[in-house]
Every structure is written in structure tokens, then in C-alpha cells.
Design a protein around this motif. Structure first.
Motif, PDB file in Angstrom:
ATOM      1  N   CYS A 109       0.791  -1.243   0.000  1.00  0.00           N
ATOM      2  CA  CYS A 109       0.000   0.000   0.000  1.00  0.00           C
ATOM      3  C   CYS A 109       0.818   1.285   0.000  1.00  0.00           C
ATOM      4  CB  CYS A 109      -0.991   0.012   1.157  1.00  0.00           C
ATOM      5  SG  CYS A 109      -0.191   0.060   2.770  1.00  0.00           S
ATOM      6  N   ALA A 126       2.061   4.744   0.508  1.00  0.00           N
ATOM      7  CA  ALA A 126       1.413   5.886   1.171  1.00  0.00           C
ATOM      8  C   ALA A 126      -0.118   5.843   1.032  1.00  0.00           C
ATOM      9  CB  ALA A 126       1.954   7.190   0.595  1.00  0.00           C
ATOM     10  N   ILE A 139       5.047  -4.145   3.968  1.00  0.00           N
ATOM     11  CA  ILE A 139       6.088  -4.728   4.827  1.00  0.00           C
ATOM     12  C   ILE A 139       6.661  -3.682   5.778  1.00  0.00           C
ATOM     13  CG2 ILE A 139       7.991  -4.288   3.219  1.00  0.00           C
ATOM     14  CD1 ILE A 139       9.148  -7.018   3.957  1.00  0.00           C
ATOM     15  N   GLN A 182       5.600   2.845   6.016  1.00  0.00           N
ATOM     16  CA  GLN A 182       4.587   2.987   4.964  1.00  0.00           C
ATOM     17  C   GLN A 182       3.178   2.773   5.535  1.00  0.00           C
ATOM     18  OE1 GLN A 182       5.303   4.244   2.098  1.00  0.00           O
ATOM     19  NE2 GLN A 182       7.506   4.029   2.274  1.00  0.00           N
ATOM     20  N   GLN A 190       2.515  -6.261   7.009  1.00  0.00           N
ATOM     21  CA  GLN A 190       2.497  -7.652   6.555  1.00  0.00           C
ATOM     22  C   GLN A 190       3.544  -7.815   5.458  1.00  0.00           C
ATOM     23  OE1 GLN A 190       0.367 -10.619   7.197  1.00  0.00           O
ATOM     24  NE2 GLN A 190       2.022 -11.453   5.939  1.00  0.00           N
ATOM     25  N   GLU A 243      -0.122  -1.540  -6.760  1.00  0.00           N
ATOM     26  CA  GLU A 243       0.924  -1.115  -7.678  1.00  0.00           C
ATOM     27  C   GLU A 243       2.104  -2.075  -7.640  1.00  0.00           C
ATOM     28  OE1 GLU A 243       2.764   2.602  -6.674  1.00  0.00           O
ATOM     29  OE2 GLU A 243       3.299   2.996  -8.734  1.00  0.00           O
ATOM     30  N   GLY A 244       2.312  -2.737  -6.535  1.00  0.00           N
ATOM     31  CA  GLY A 244       3.427  -3.674  -6.443  1.00  0.00           C
ATOM     32  C   GLY A 244       4.766  -2.980  -6.360  1.00  0.00           C
ATOM     33  N   LEU A 281       8.299  -1.857  -7.692  1.00  0.00           N
ATOM     34  CA  LEU A 281       8.751  -1.506  -9.041  1.00  0.00           C
ATOM     35  C   LEU A 281      10.274  -1.413  -9.141  1.00  0.00           C
ATOM     36  CD1 LEU A 281       6.163   1.333  -9.876  1.00  0.00           C
ATOM     37  CD2 LEU A 281       6.041  -1.060 -10.558  1.00  0.00           C
ATOM     38  N   LEU A 293       8.045 -11.981  -5.848  1.00  0.00           N
ATOM     39  CA  LEU A 293       7.021 -11.315  -5.033  1.00  0.00           C
ATOM     40  C   LEU A 293       5.622 -11.616  -5.561  1.00  0.00           C
ATOM     41  CD1 LEU A 293       8.643  -7.829  -4.332  1.00  0.00           C
ATOM     42  CD2 LEU A 293       7.954  -9.520  -2.625  1.00  0.00           C
TER      43      LEU A 293
END
Ligand SMILES: C[S@@+](CC[C@H](N)C(=O)[O-])C[C@H]1O[C@@H](n2cnc3c(N)ncnc32)[C@H](O)[C@@H]1O
Length: 418
Positions: free
Chosen positions: A226, A228, A247, A251, A281, A301-302, A304, A327
Motif C-alpha cells: 500500500c 502511502a 512490509i 509505509q 504484513q 501497484e506492487g 517496481l 514477489l
């Protein structure tokens, strides 16, 4: 009824978004691609609530209702087809704006800014209304979304939009909605945890991700990376329940700060009955605290790769792709139990610009289908039967998003849990 959905800087992605938005909100419509990449024609039997629709779309700056065709561009013809005299309500200050654009490049510049100004003044004269104001483009022949918005179109002023389809054939439209620029700017820049200029996820793209999930209003959406909380905030505004994890504790904290700000700043726009759960998590470890079979969709968004403004070497790119693949697979394995069957997973993975070429992850293109964990399939983003040059980047079901000068692009993929 026919509406023209004018598409933003990435027309292919934006057209698909409109399609998916209609699916997820269950508005029945037919789509006509013949005017892509400029606009998508949407045909419906009902009057669309265009402002609510545009507020939920990232890639559509303007929606206009198509009112008919003209064979000449005269003030009389426009006045008649638009029924302009009757359109001003009692308490409305008569203001109208006029813009003009050509559909094909071969016709470009067929009208000058001065022609459009003259046309505006002639309509004003014919209207014969004292104090009637006409707004025309200052440069060029098209009013920008910001000019339309600032002129009060469509609530306080009537926007006439003319598109030249071919020689002596014009489509006449009345603007039904424009994107609320101020609201976007506030969400983008005023939130307390923002990092402008750092390749942050644009709010409009976050909306596109959410629409690509096709999740119904009120369902539960999960963003496992997630950051921000850009996607989290947009999902809240669209009335979803949201679960967000990352993680990094920092964030997680940023998402909490931004979502609190959103709730406090726009209390009327957030449904207090909806749940938002934000926690730490690592997606490579089994999920704790999320109920089995509880999520309708993932929009994320994963990761990058490292944030950078310069082109990466082949070696660096290879490393990012290997890590991305790990991932993605860890994510799919670990969320399997918490996803409902039929849930969609929309994620962005990195692609890179190297020597003006775009390098996409090899596993995305050839191997993704082969190596997907059991129970998932790739679902093409481009709807079946949609063939148009606007979708030429959409090989293998993925779609690319990137500004022309960006070194890192996003390759968006949609999977479905069978
Ligand atoms: C590109 S950022 C997402 C940015 C986000 N869309 C936003 O609006 O700010 C990727 C995020 O993935 C997180 N991340 C990296 N590895 C992770 C892992 N193994 N599990 C969970 N999150 C991870 C990072 O901490 C980072 O916040």
C-alpha cells in the motif's frame, strides 16, 4: 442516448477503464470504438449521471452528450441543434462556451481560433440575451478541461463542443461533465504524506486500477503493497471496504495518516460504515488477520524496483524482474485462501525504458500463464472483440502505462482466481 467519453493521455487504457467501470457499476451500455483514440462512444437507454461517473474515472477528462450532426458550421445550425434558447434555466446566468476540434489529422487546422471566436459571437447575437457571456479558447480552438471547469461548465454554463468528423460533417455535443481538477490536486498534493516528483502513483492511475478489478460497489478491496495509500484513498472514495498492508511500518503509518486526513477533510464523501484496515504484513509470509474467503479483489501497484531517474543496466533490470516474479508468486500463493473465488487481482509490475525501447518482464509475456500458481488465470484487459490501434501495447493481455519521459513504466496485468 449517445455520449462521447474523451480519453486522457493513454487512450487505450482509458477506454478499457470506461468499459470496466460500466461493468462494475452495472450500467448497461454499448461501446463504439470508431472515434478512438480521441473519444469512446457510449450508447445507453438511460440518462447517465455523468458527474458521478467522471468522478470515478481516472482516464476521462470530459464527457459530452452527442446531440446530432451538422453539415455546416454556422451559428444558426448550432443554435437550433443545441436548442440553446431553452437550455438556460430560469436562475442560470446565460454563459456558454464553444470549442472545436477535428477528428482526423488530415483535417487539422481547418478552423482557426478566430473562426471559433466569430462563431461564438454570432451565437451570442442570435440568442439575443442581455448579459449573455461567451467563453472561447484563448489559444487554439479547444477549451482545456481546466478552462471548462473554471468557467462553470456544465452546472453554471453550457459547453458546446463540435468535432469535425470529415469534410462538411460535424458532430455537435453538449458537455455533460468535466474532471474536477481542484479535487485531484488536493488529493495529490495536499495529503500530509506525499512525495511529489518521486515517481509516486498518480491518483488517476489508482482509479484505473480499481476500475480494472470490476469489483462491485461495497465489496472489499485489498492493496498488499500500500505504500502511502493512494489506492486505499481512491477505493474509500468509491465506497469500498479496504484492507491495506505493507512490509514497512513507516509505509503503514503513512497510509494511516493519509486516510485519516481524507476522512477528516472530506467527511461527506466517505461512507463511515465502510471498514478500512491498515497493518504491517510481509507478503512473502503467510497472511495473519485477514479472514479466509473475504476479499473480492486486489488492486496494487506492487514493487517496481529501486526509485531512479536514470536508465538501468541490463543486469539491474534482470535482477528487478527476478525479484518481481518472486514477489508476485508469493503474493498469489499467500492470498489464495483469503480471496473469494472469482476475485480479480490487478497488479502493476515494472517495465523499463532503455535506449528508447521498452523492456517488459519476460515472464509477463511468455511464461506468466505457464507458471502461474494453480487456480489463477490471466484475464485480458482489452475486452473481447475490441480491435483498435489504441490497444497495440496490450500484448498478452497486459497494458503499459508510462509518461513519455519515464524510465520506469508500469505493466498492468489482471488475473482471476478460478
Ligand atoms: C511502489 S511502492 C507502492 C506505492 C503505493 N502505491 C503508494 O501509493 O504509495 C511498493 C511498496 O511495496 C512494499 N513492499 C516491498 N516488498 C514487500 C513485501 N515483501 N511485502 C509487502 N510489501 C512490500 C514497499 O514497502 C513499498 O511501500
Amino acid at each position: 442516448m449517445e455520449y462521447a467519453f474523451f480519453l486522457g493521455s493513454n487512450p487505450g487504457l482509458s477506454a478499457v477503464e470506461v468499459h470496466d467501470y460500466f461493468k462494475r457499476t452495472k450500467i448497461v451500455a454499448d461501446f463504439d470504438l470508431s472515434r478512438l483514440p480521441k473519444y469512446l462512444i457510449v450508447k445507453t437507454n438511460e440518462n447517465l449521471k455523468c458527474q458521478a461517473i467522471i468522478d470515478g474515472l481516472g482516464g476521462t477528462p470530459m464527457i459530452a452528450q452527442i446531440i446530432g450532426e451538422l453539415s455546416e458550421l454556422s451559428a444558426e445550425a448550432i443554435l437550433e441543434i443545441a436548442g440553446l434558447d431553452n437550455r438556460f434555466s430560469e436562475n442560470q446566468k446565460p454563459i456558454f462556451s464553444i470549442s472545436f476540434e477535428t477528428f482526423t489529422t488530415s483535417l487539422s487546422d481547418s478552423k482557426s481560433p478566430r473562426d471559433i471566436r466569430t462563431l461564438g459571437i454570432q451565437i451570442k447575437k442570435l440568442l439575443n440575451k442581455k448579459g449573455c457571456r461567451v467563453i472561447v479558447p484563448q489559444t487554439g480552438t479547444v477549451l482545456s478541461t481546466a478552462q471548462l471547469f473554471n468557467s462553470g461548465v456544465p452546472f453554471k454554463a453550457i459547453g458546446i463542443h463540435i468535432v469535425e468528423l470529415e469534410k462538411a460533417r460535424y458532430s455537435a455535443m453538449i458537455v455533460s461533465a468535466v474532471q474536477d481538477i481542484d479535487f485531484y490536486t488536493r488529493r495529490d498534493r495536499e495529503r500530509p504524506e506525499a512525495d511529489p516528483g518521486k515517481g509516486m502513483l498518480p491518483v488517476k492511475l489508482a482509479q484505473i486500477f480499481i476500475n480494472f478489478t470490476k469489483a462491485e460497489i461495497g465489496s472489499k478491496i485489498y492493496d498488499p503493497f500500500c505504500g502511502a495509500g493512494t489506492i486505499v484513498a481512491e477505493a474509500m472514495l468509491q465506497g469500498f471496504n479496504v484492507v491495506a498492508t505493507d512490509i514497512s511500518l513507516r509505509q503503514v503509518e503513512r497510509t494511516k495518516i493519509n486516510t485519516d486526513w481524507l476522512k477528516n477533510t472530506f467527511p461527506n464523501l466517505i461512507d463511515p460504515r465502510k471498514n478500512v484496515l491498515v497493518m504491517a504484513q510481509d507478503i512473502e509470509k503467510p497472511l495473519r488477520e485477514i479472514e479466509n474467503n473475504s476479499l473480492d479483489a486486489v488492486a496494487s501497484e506492487g514493487w517496481l524496483g529501486p526509485a531512479t531517474n536514470h536508465e538501468l543496466s541490463a543486469f539491474e533490470i534482470e535482477n528487478v524482474f527476478v525479484r518481481t516474479q518472486q514477489l508476485l508468486y508469493a503474493l498469489l500463493n499467500n492470498i489464495n485462501n483469503v480471496l473469494k473465488s472469482g476475485a480479480t487481482v490487478v497488479v502493476a509490475l515494472p517495465a523499463f525504458r532503455v535506449d528508447k525501447r521498452i523492456v517488459r518482464a519476460p515472464f509477463m509475456q511468455e511464461e506468466l500463464r505457464k507458471f502461474l500458481p494453480k487456480g489463477y488465470s490471466v484475464e485480458n484487459l482489452v475486452p473481447e472483440g475490441w480491435v483498435n490501434p489504441a490497444f497495440r501495447d496490450a500484448g498478452q493481455g497486459m497494458m503499459l502505462y508510462g509518461r513519455p519521459d519515464a524510465v520506469i513504466l508500469r505493466d498492468i496485468v489482471r488475473l482471476r482466481k478460478n
